[in-house]
Design an enzyme around this catalytic site. Sequence first.
Site, mmCIF file in Angstrom:
data_model
loop_
_atom_site.group_PDB
_atom_site.id
_atom_site.type_symbol
_atom_site.label_atom_id
_atom_site.label_comp_id
_atom_site.label_asym_id
_atom_site.label_seq_id
_atom_site.Cartn_x
_atom_site.Cartn_y
_atom_site.Cartn_z
ATOM 1 C CG ASP A 19 -1.993 0.893 1.250
ATOM 2 O OD1 ASP A 19 -2.065 2.077 0.371
ATOM 3 O OD2 ASP A 19 -3.022 0.647 1.600
ATOM 4 N NE ARG A 60 -4.582 3.130 0.138
ATOM 5 C CZ ARG A 60 -5.704 2.647 0.670
ATOM 6 N NH1 ARG A 60 -7.008 2.962 0.152
ATOM 7 N NH2 ARG A 60 -5.666 1.386 1.245
#
Length: 396
Positions: A328, A330
């Site tokens: 991930d 983000r």
Amino acid sequence: MLADLPSEPAQTPAQPIDEAVVRAVDRALAALRRGEEVVVATADGGVGAVVSVESVPNDAVARLKRLTGGEPMLAVTRRRAVVLGLIQDDRPGTAGDDRPGTAGAVMLAAPGGLTPEQIRALADPEHYPEGRLPPGLTAAPAEPGSFAAAAVEMARLARLLPAAIFARAAGVQGTAAGWAGRIDRLLVGARDVNDYRVHVVRTLRRVADARVPLSGAENTRIYAFRPADGGPEHLAIVIGEPAPDQPVLARLHSECFTGDLLGSLRCDCGDQLRGAIAEIARQGSGVLLYLAQEGRGIGLVNKLRAYRIQDLGFDTVDANEILGFEADERVYLPAAEMLRQLGFSAVRLMTNNPEKLRQLARCGIEVVERVPHIFPANGHNEAYLRTKAERSGHMF
């Protein structure tokens, strides 16, 4: 609705931001996407050139060597180097740990140099013949602030495959800026590349807003936030009239072209988006932040590449890592900054992802409650949802 917001909200960074530096990095990223070399200056006075693996022509290695007089090397992420079996996976095994031990960059080299074909094979899973590495290939961790670290970060920021070719310039006379001017290439500082994500967030400004009645949520207004480099806008969808002095019902939603717009069944993003709007409207007020972070931060093109890898039998985490990304990518600083500019300091967060709770709190937003946000599987995304729970710690 949020009528007390000024028409042009003021920026309030902790320290002054040189927006010219932010724009310089953005221009360098655009050049990288075009397949052009970019000059990088390091804090120790070094200067060199970088070009992305994904956009390079066949003569890129030879051209970089002629340009710099140095020996080109390949920089990949530590995650990609682990996948290739070149270094050991030293990542903590618990979901939600701060940063994987595979963060950073690795320099790859071989006697006589790497050919363009070998470089593509090492960087791109679709070109990699299983178990076949160039003879004599060496892998060495890159120091933070080095050419290799800057090269990989630039490729990642440009949403290209996270790999790049770099070479240190030999015998440069004068300044880095002077050399970049003589060879007609853009110049960027390695430190500025490293700090880019934080700097961009601190330049976010509200640039437009309008009333946009939605189906089931007619009392809605959308606010657009844009960074100083002119990059992708983030949106705040404000439903009803939430009180800034109370914890606001909030959803952080990363854009998903395939799920949100096309109704893809591979994920639950479309259900989560529409479900969040409906629930906020049902409770009377709240805010949905629509963040420009497609594919968990790797971009739409790389998400489609990850889908191809998943179709070979890998899960979503493995697919991202095979490409060289973390599971991930983000960041939630933009969400925190948007909430602050909207006047909110505390949220009731609609999420199943414990990492969102942690990261938003670290960014200075108080999370007073987690509101579960669960939707049934549809026949195509069972494995996707199971991976979320088992490998990413999502709470269903």
